[in-house]
Design a protein around this motif. Structure first.
Motif, PDB file in Angstrom:
ATOM      1  N   TYR A   1      46.989  28.244  44.077  1.00 35.29           N
ATOM      2  CA  TYR A   1      46.490  28.885  42.858  1.00 35.29           C
ATOM      3  C   TYR A   1      46.876  28.130  41.584  1.00 35.29           C
ATOM      4  O   TYR A   1      46.152  28.180  40.590  1.00 35.29           O
TER       5      TYR A   1
ATOM      6  N   THR B   1      44.933  33.026  51.065  1.00 33.24           N
ATOM      7  CA  THR B   1      44.525  32.523  49.754  1.00 33.24           C
ATOM      8  C   THR B   1      43.189  33.122  49.340  1.00 33.24           C
ATOM      9  O   THR B   1      43.005  33.506  48.182  1.00 33.24           O
TER      10      THR B   1
ATOM     11  N   LYS C   1      42.123  36.282  46.209  1.00 30.77           N
ATOM     12  CA  LYS C   1      41.227  35.943  45.100  1.00 30.77           C
ATOM     13  C   LYS C   1      40.693  37.196  44.414  1.00 30.77           C
ATOM     14  O   LYS C   1      40.552  37.237  43.187  1.00 30.77           O
ATOM     15  N   HIS C   2      40.394  38.239  45.182  1.00 25.64           N
ATOM     16  CA  HIS C   2      39.791  39.451  44.628  1.00 25.64           C
ATOM     17  C   HIS C   2      40.832  40.406  44.046  1.00 25.64           C
ATOM     18  O   HIS C   2      40.475  41.433  43.482  1.00 25.64           O
TER      19      HIS C   2
ATOM     20  N   PHE D   1      41.006  28.604  42.690  1.00 25.14           N
ATOM     21  CA  PHE D   1      40.106  29.563  42.046  1.00 25.14           C
ATOM     22  C   PHE D   1      40.385  29.654  40.554  1.00 25.14           C
ATOM     23  O   PHE D   1      41.538  29.758  40.139  1.00 25.14           O
TER      24      PHE D   1
ATOM     25  N   SER E   1      38.324  31.558  36.954  1.00 28.89           N
ATOM     26  CA  SER E   1      37.189  32.372  36.533  1.00 28.89           C
ATOM     27  C   SER E   1      36.366  31.695  35.438  1.00 28.89           C
ATOM     28  O   SER E   1      35.265  32.123  35.123  1.00 28.89           O
TER      29      SER E   1
END
Length: 433
Positions: A72, A106, A110-111, A148, A150
């Motif tokens: 991350y 992982t 994410k959510h 990830f 956004s």
């Protein structure tokens, strides 16, 4: 608790005070409190408990947490932890809820995580293999990106690639005449995925790969039964996601690569003889009482198209050695990429060499001086062993190869970038004096 944190810090600091190379046991008890930790890139990840807990489970959990944080944050070091502290806190809070493990996936996290990572300068990164040369290779900084975010830019949205590193760590013991006393290989295939979608991945290895423990019922398994070009592996272990149905017949692996970094498989070789990348020949000439010449001839044995980088050679010497001089001036050594020093506190001579090409034999010379009133009965016996660390990109001693790396998706125009590296490095490469 804060008191336990200070207790751990004081214990580790005291252990490392006299010798920074001291190995501290990963599990210890202080005043009834158990401490379990893993160390990654100078960072300590610690669990403390007052009750008995499973050591293997706890250390495995800590290791997996470090991998999730790396996925991350992009890199795992002090700077990335400091700048992404709220993200790290959120990850740990989702992984462990009221003392119960929820998930260490992982992709599933994410959510649940909403903080975006703050990218750290890749120059601080130590991901996978440190100081791998960038020339002719895809830079390792490309893999120091968070999995990830956004706020993906147009460039980020276009990134669809996978990185595969086949790494071999050598355990070698040589005699003073260059003969091999012990030679082992610990290898692993490490993959980091930035793929879009959920494609199926198929990896093909050498067709002449032989696994000794693949058929325990075959009593004739010995190295004489294999072809001269066969790669004989003593044992191999696969990640749980890997489908090995086609491995025994076709030496191919199938799986759906998860986001982030995983070790697809690891293997061990200690039966088959294989070419070693360096031979070392030390010589000692005691000129007079209080003075001696120590020479190390380093002879590379890898193919001519390859080269070694980040070479560090250390030679422990007796405590009575007062000073060490070298055959070249500092300016001359710097011009050819060599740095040498005597660390008197540690009683060790250290040479750092930027690069050695194939066929480029290197002779390192040092003049040892000590008080003539001090008698060293046998300088050779009290010195050594010589230890060498190095990395050789795009070379493997076992000749293991990735024959193909295919990705299958429903879309016909699915064609992600595939990056493959081979790296040989020293785990323990020593020569007796």
């Amino acid at each position: 608790e804060k008191g336990n944190t200070e207790l751990f810090f004081k214990y580790v600091s005291n252990e490392l005070k006299n010798n920074e190379d001291t190995i501290i046991e990963p599990i210890f008890n202080i005043d009834g409190v158990q401490f379990l930790y893993v160390k990654k890139n100078t960072l300590y990840f610690v669990v403390n408990a007052i009750q008995n807990i499973s050591p293997s489970f706890t250390l495995g959990l800590l290791t997996r947490i470090t991998e999730v944080i790396r996925d991350y944050c992009g890199v795992l070091n002090e700077e990335s932890i400091r700048r992404n502290f709220s993200l790290v806190y959120e990850l740990v809070d989702e992984i462990i809820d009221f003392g119960y493990i929820q998930t260490t996936s992982t992709f599933k996290l994410k959510h649940l995580v909403y903080d975006d990572p703050i990218e750290v300068n890749p120059s601080h990164s130590t991901w996978l293999v440190p100081e791998v040369v960038k020339r002719k290779l895809k830079t390792k900084n490309s893999t120091d990106r968070p999995i990830f975010v956004s706020y993906e830019t147009e460039r980020d949205k276009q990134i669809n690639e996978i990185y595969v590193d086949l790494i071999e760590s050598l355990i070698i013991v040589l005699s003073p005449t260059g003969d091999i006393i012990r030679a082992d290989i610990n290898g692993k295939l490490v993959m980091k995925s930035y793929l879009k979608g959920q494609p199926e991945l198929r990896i093909g290895l050498n067709e002449d790969l032989v696994i000794i423990n693949e058929d325990n019922n075959n009593n004739n398994n010995n190295n004489n039964n294999y072809g001269s070009k066969s790669i004989v592996v003593d044992d191999i272990n696969f990640h749980e996601i890997v489908n090995t149905t086609n491995f025994q017949m076709g030496r191919s692996l199938n799986f759906y690569p998860p986001a982030g970094q995983i070790t697809v498989f690891n293997y061990r070789i200690n039966t088959q003889t294989f070419p070693i990348p360096f031979k070392i020949f030390p010589t000692v000439d005691e000129i007079s009482n209080g003075r001696a010449d120590f020479n190390i001839r380093l002879s590379p044995c890898f193919p001519e198209d390859n080269y070694a980088t980040s070479i560090i050679i250390t030679l422990p010497v007796p405590e009575t050695i007062e000073s060490v001089s070298f055959n070249m001036k500092t300016e001359e050594m710097n011009e050819i990429g060599i740095f040498a020093e005597y660390r008197k506190r540690e009683h060790v001579i250290v040479w750092n060499i930027d690069r050695i090409d194939s066929g480029e034999e290197t002779i390192l010379k040092a003049k040892l001086n000590w008080d003539s009133n001090e008698i060293i009965s046998n300088l050779r016996a009290q010195s050594g062993p010589i230890n060498i660390n190095f990395e050789i990109p795009m070379y493997l001693s076992s000749n293991m190869k990735i024959k193909y790396l295919k990705l299958f998706e429903r879309s016909n125009d699915y064609n992600p970038a595939r990056w493959i590296r081979y790296i040989t490095q020293a785990a323990s490469y020593i020569c007796r004096v």
